[in-house]
Design a protein around this motif. Structure first.
Motif, PDB file in Angstrom:
ATOM      1  N   ALA A 121       0.771  -1.204   0.059  1.00  0.00           N
ATOM      2  CA  ALA A 121       0.076  -0.157  -0.047  1.00  0.00           C
ATOM      3  C   ALA A 121       0.923   1.366  -0.033  1.00  0.00           C
ATOM      4  N   GLU A 122       0.320   2.301  -0.600  1.00  0.00           N
ATOM      5  CA  GLU A 122       1.035   3.621  -0.527  1.00  0.00           C
ATOM      6  C   GLU A 122       0.490   4.513   0.656  1.00  0.00           C
ATOM      7  N   ALA A 123       1.117   5.158   1.502  1.00  0.00           N
ATOM      8  CA  ALA A 123       0.514   5.832   2.463  1.00  0.00           C
ATOM      9  C   ALA A 123       0.479   7.280   1.787  1.00  0.00           C
ATOM     10  N   LEU A 124      -0.674   8.019   1.816  1.00  0.00           N
ATOM     11  CA  LEU A 124      -0.869   9.206   1.040  1.00  0.00           C
ATOM     12  C   LEU A 124      -1.579  10.354   2.195  1.00  0.00           C
ATOM     13  N   LEU A 125      -0.809  11.468   2.273  1.00  0.00           N
ATOM     14  CA  LEU A 125      -1.007  12.528   3.095  1.00  0.00           C
ATOM     15  C   LEU A 125      -2.348  13.169   2.805  1.00  0.00           C
ATOM     16  N   ARG A 126      -3.352  13.271   4.119  1.00  0.00           N
ATOM     17  CA  ARG A 126      -4.217  14.081   3.824  1.00  0.00           C
ATOM     18  C   ARG A 126      -4.542  15.204   4.773  1.00  0.00           C
ATOM     19  N   TRP A 127      -5.091  16.495   4.624  1.00  0.00           N
ATOM     20  CA  TRP A 127      -5.172  17.686   5.647  1.00  0.00           C
ATOM     21  C   TRP A 127      -6.495  17.772   5.653  1.00  0.00           C
ATOM     22  N   LEU A 162       9.043  10.270  -0.184  1.00  0.00           N
ATOM     23  CA  LEU A 162       9.922  11.207   0.476  1.00  0.00           C
ATOM     24  C   LEU A 162      10.139  12.106  -0.614  1.00  0.00           C
ATOM     25  N   SER A 163      10.359  13.504  -0.149  1.00  0.00           N
ATOM     26  CA  SER A 163      10.524  14.634  -1.011  1.00  0.00           C
ATOM     27  C   SER A 163      12.082  14.752  -1.212  1.00  0.00           C
ATOM     28  N   ALA A 164      12.583  15.201  -2.198  1.00  0.00           N
ATOM     29  CA  ALA A 164      14.163  15.314  -2.419  1.00  0.00           C
ATOM     30  C   ALA A 164      14.779  16.068  -1.178  1.00  0.00           C
ATOM     31  N   LEU A 220      10.858   3.805  -7.367  1.00  0.00           N
ATOM     32  CA  LEU A 220      11.003   4.975  -8.005  1.00  0.00           C
ATOM     33  C   LEU A 220       9.653   5.602  -8.498  1.00  0.00           C
ATOM     34  N   ASP A 221       9.059   6.802  -8.172  1.00  0.00           N
ATOM     35  CA  ASP A 221       7.898   7.108  -8.534  1.00  0.00           C
ATOM     36  C   ASP A 221       7.925   8.021  -9.544  1.00  0.00           C
ATOM     37  N   ASP A 222       6.435   8.085 -10.228  1.00  0.00           N
ATOM     38  CA  ASP A 222       6.207   8.955 -11.291  1.00  0.00           C
ATOM     39  C   ASP A 222       7.220   8.688 -12.520  1.00  0.00           C
ATOM     40  N   PHE A 252      -0.344  21.722  -0.847  1.00  0.00           N
ATOM     41  CA  PHE A 252       0.191  21.982   0.315  1.00  0.00           C
ATOM     42  C   PHE A 252       1.927  21.389   0.309  1.00  0.00           C
ATOM     43  N   ILE A 253       2.016  20.104  -0.285  1.00  0.00           N
ATOM     44  CA  ILE A 253       3.241  19.765  -0.329  1.00  0.00           C
ATOM     45  C   ILE A 253       4.232  20.592  -0.916  1.00  0.00           C
ATOM     46  N   PRO A 254       4.094  21.160  -2.117  1.00  0.00           N
ATOM     47  CA  PRO A 254       4.903  22.182  -2.700  1.00  0.00           C
ATOM     48  C   PRO A 254       5.263  23.314  -1.947  1.00  0.00           C
ATOM     49  N   TRP A 267       6.679  13.265  10.264  1.00  0.00           N
ATOM     50  CA  TRP A 267       5.344  13.041  10.745  1.00  0.00           C
ATOM     51  C   TRP A 267       4.817  12.097  10.020  1.00  0.00           C
ATOM     52  N   VAL A 268       5.058  11.973   8.781  1.00  0.00           N
ATOM     53  CA  VAL A 268       4.405  10.919   7.959  1.00  0.00           C
ATOM     54  C   VAL A 268       4.989   9.562   8.265  1.00  0.00           C
ATOM     55  N   LEU A 269       6.355   9.497   8.425  1.00  0.00           N
ATOM     56  CA  LEU A 269       6.922   8.202   8.828  1.00  0.00           C
ATOM     57  C   LEU A 269       6.545   7.652  10.061  1.00  0.00           C
ATOM     58  N   VAL A 302      -7.975  19.555   2.275  1.00  0.00           N
ATOM     59  CA  VAL A 302      -6.996  20.270   1.257  1.00  0.00           C
ATOM     60  C   VAL A 302      -5.970  19.113   0.689  1.00  0.00           C
ATOM     61  N   SER A 303      -5.842  19.233  -0.523  1.00  0.00           N
ATOM     62  CA  SER A 303      -4.915  18.235  -1.204  1.00  0.00           C
ATOM     63  C   SER A 303      -3.621  18.319  -1.104  1.00  0.00           C
ATOM     64  N   PRO A 304      -2.759  17.210  -1.153  1.00  0.00           N
ATOM     65  CA  PRO A 304      -1.355  17.272  -1.018  1.00  0.00           C
ATOM     66  C   PRO A 304      -0.767  18.030  -2.302  1.00  0.00           C
ATOM     67  N   GLY A 305      -1.504  17.851  -3.403  1.00  0.00           N
ATOM     68  CA  GLY A 305      -0.878  18.635  -4.464  1.00  0.00           C
ATOM     69  C   GLY A 305      -0.818  20.160  -4.371  1.00  0.00           C
ATOM     70  N   LEU A 311       9.557  22.961   5.666  1.00  0.00           N
ATOM     71  CA  LEU A 311       8.521  22.470   6.292  1.00  0.00           C
ATOM     72  C   LEU A 311       8.433  20.785   6.069  1.00  0.00           C
ATOM     73  N   ILE A 312       8.615  20.458   4.947  1.00  0.00           N
ATOM     74  CA  ILE A 312       8.699  19.163   4.539  1.00  0.00           C
ATOM     75  C   ILE A 312       9.387  18.433   5.359  1.00  0.00           C
ATOM     76  N   LEU A 313      10.283  18.914   6.210  1.00  0.00           N
ATOM     77  CA  LEU A 313      11.301  17.851   7.010  1.00  0.00           C
ATOM     78  C   LEU A 313      10.360  17.483   8.230  1.00  0.00           C
TER      79      LEU A 313
HETATM   80  O1    G Z   1      -2.995  11.783  -2.902  1.00  0.00           O
HETATM   81  P1    G Z   1      -2.799  12.703  -4.153  1.00  0.00           P
HETATM   82  O2    G Z   1      -2.916  12.115  -5.286  1.00  0.00           O
HETATM   83  O3    G Z   1      -3.784  13.961  -4.080  1.00  0.00           O
HETATM   84  O4    G Z   1      -1.335  13.297  -3.880  1.00  0.00           O
HETATM   85  C1    G Z   1      -0.789  14.099  -4.652  1.00  0.00           C
HETATM   86  C2    G Z   1       0.750  14.432  -4.470  1.00  0.00           C
HETATM   87  O5    G Z   1       1.187  14.452  -3.286  1.00  0.00           O
HETATM   88  C3    G Z   1       1.337  13.285  -5.333  1.00  0.00           C
HETATM   89  O6    G Z   1       2.569  13.291  -6.040  1.00  0.00           O
HETATM   90  C4    G Z   1       1.855  12.600  -4.037  1.00  0.00           C
HETATM   91  O7    G Z   1       3.027  11.840  -4.531  1.00  0.00           O
HETATM   92  C5    G Z   1       2.063  13.652  -2.954  1.00  0.00           C
HETATM   93  N1    G Z   1       2.264  13.084  -1.550  1.00  0.00           N
HETATM   94  C6    G Z   1       1.208  12.606  -0.866  1.00  0.00           C
HETATM   95  N2    G Z   1       1.567  12.171   0.302  1.00  0.00           N
HETATM   96  C7    G Z   1       2.692  12.599   0.438  1.00  0.00           C
HETATM   97  C8    G Z   1       3.655  12.575   1.632  1.00  0.00           C
HETATM   98  O8    G Z   1       3.531  12.091   2.711  1.00  0.00           O
HETATM   99  N3    G Z   1       5.049  13.190   1.252  1.00  0.00           N
HETATM  100  C9    G Z   1       5.708  13.562   0.129  1.00  0.00           C
HETATM  101  N4    G Z   1       6.555  13.958   0.102  1.00  0.00           N
HETATM  102  N5    G Z   1       4.400  13.743  -1.059  1.00  0.00           N
HETATM  103  C10   G Z   1       3.099  13.204  -0.694  1.00  0.00           C
END
Ligand code: G
Ligand code: G
Ligand code: MN
Ligand code: NA
Length: 253
Positions: free
Chosen positions: A34-40, A95-97, A154-156, A53-55, A69-71, A48-51, A62-64
């Motif tokens: 499974a892939e863990a995906l952040l939600r706010w 993980l972000s770069a 390797l994502d994307d 707030f992640i950038p 927190w995610v880990l 709010v979409s990670p698309g 703040l990504i650090l």
């Molecule tokens: O879940 P969703 O498709 O809305 O995610 C949008 C983007 O946010 C995707 O590129 C995904 O990789 C990124 N993303 C989601 N959760 C995390 C996270 O915990 N850390 C990082 N760095 N990126 C995440």
């Protein structure tokens, strides 16, 4: 600026949550990861979409904190599931770069240890952009993570500039075909050619291959034909809250 300070508050106020999207074996049809995906969940703005707030988190650094927190949350959850005798496939964390500094392996090891989680229970997903600026330093950090027993994906894949020769330098065990190439399968000739090339290359490098964003049975059939190992996408499941993911595992999906 507003998002940044609100994001700091979100960490304090428990507004963040992890959703889990299953990865399914094309051979067995069963959940193998499974892939863990952040939600706010913002009190006023709603989800709010990670698309979005992640950038911002990446720009501000703040990504650090967010990444830690995610880990932490993924490990806490895995521990809870294991304590409930649930058999868990590996959970992948993005993980972000920016998180890729010399201290990363130490930070990751400390979190795993704190929650008594085995390193093979957590996989790490990195993006191709990290490889493009890939220096010996990045490779060294990756090698440390692998030596600890962690697998890197390797994502994307396909959206950057990696070549076969280039990829060989990195200790990556899984390639994820980007959703943008999966959309057109099996009708868009170019997408078919790209998907075929990626799968062939991954097989040469003995890497596992995961297709992202699989939404239709036709896409799945084409990917199976190519010899893709796993799929992830709405065809099987959207990202779901932890309890829902656990229920899917219990049902033996
Ligand atoms: O879940 P969703 O498709 O809305 O995610 C949008 C983007 O946010 C995707 O590129 C995904 O990789 C990124 N993303 C989601 N959760 C995390 C996270 O915990 N850390 C990082 N760095 N990126 C995440
Ligand atoms: O960049 P990354 O691969 O981490 O992005 C994952 C994002 O893709 C998540 O935000 C998730 O919600 C989204 N996603 C997952 N499966 C599908 C799908 O089948 N279709 C679409 N359109 N998006 C998907
Ligand atoms: Mn990802
Ligand atoms: Na992706």
């Amino acid at each position: 600026l507003r998002i940044e300070s609100e994001l700091r508050q979100a960490l304090v106020n428990n507004e963040l949550q992890l959703y889990y999207q299953p990865k399914v074996s094309l051979r067995s049809g069963r959940i193998v990861g499974a892939e863990a995906l952040l939600r706010w969940r913002h009190p006023v703005r709603g989800l709010v979409s990670p698309g979005v707030f992640i950038p911002v988190a990446e720009e501000t650094g703040l990504i650090l904190e967010l990444g830690t927190w995610v880990l932490e949350e993924a490990c806490r959850q895995v521990r809870e599931w294991r304590d409930a005798n649930l058999i868990m496939p590996p959970i992948a964390v993005n993980l972000s770069a920016r998180q890729f500094d010399n201290e990363l392996p130490k930070r990751v090891a400390a979190v795993l240890e704190k929650h008594r989680v085995q390193p093979d229970q957590i996989n790490l997903e990195i993006t191709e952009s990290l490889l493009v600026r890939g220096t010996d330093k990045v490779i060294a950090i990756m090698n440390q993570l692998v030596a600890m027993g962690m697998a890197l994906a390797l994502d994307d894949f396909g959206t950057g500039y990696s070549s076969l020769a280039y990829l060989k330098k990195f200790p990556i065990s899984t390639l994820k075909i980007d959703r943008s190439f999966v959309i057109g399968l099996p009708y868009e000739e170019n997408d078919c050619a790209i998907a075929r090339a990626i799968v062939t290359m991954a097989q040469q490098l003995r890497q596992e291959i995961v297709a992202e964003g699989v939404e239709t049975a036709e896409q799945m059939a084409f990917l199976r034909e190519l010899g893709c190992d796993q799929l992830q996408g709405y065809l099987f499941s959207q990202p779901v809250p932890a309890a829902e993911f656990a229920a899917m595992l219990r049902e033996g999906k």
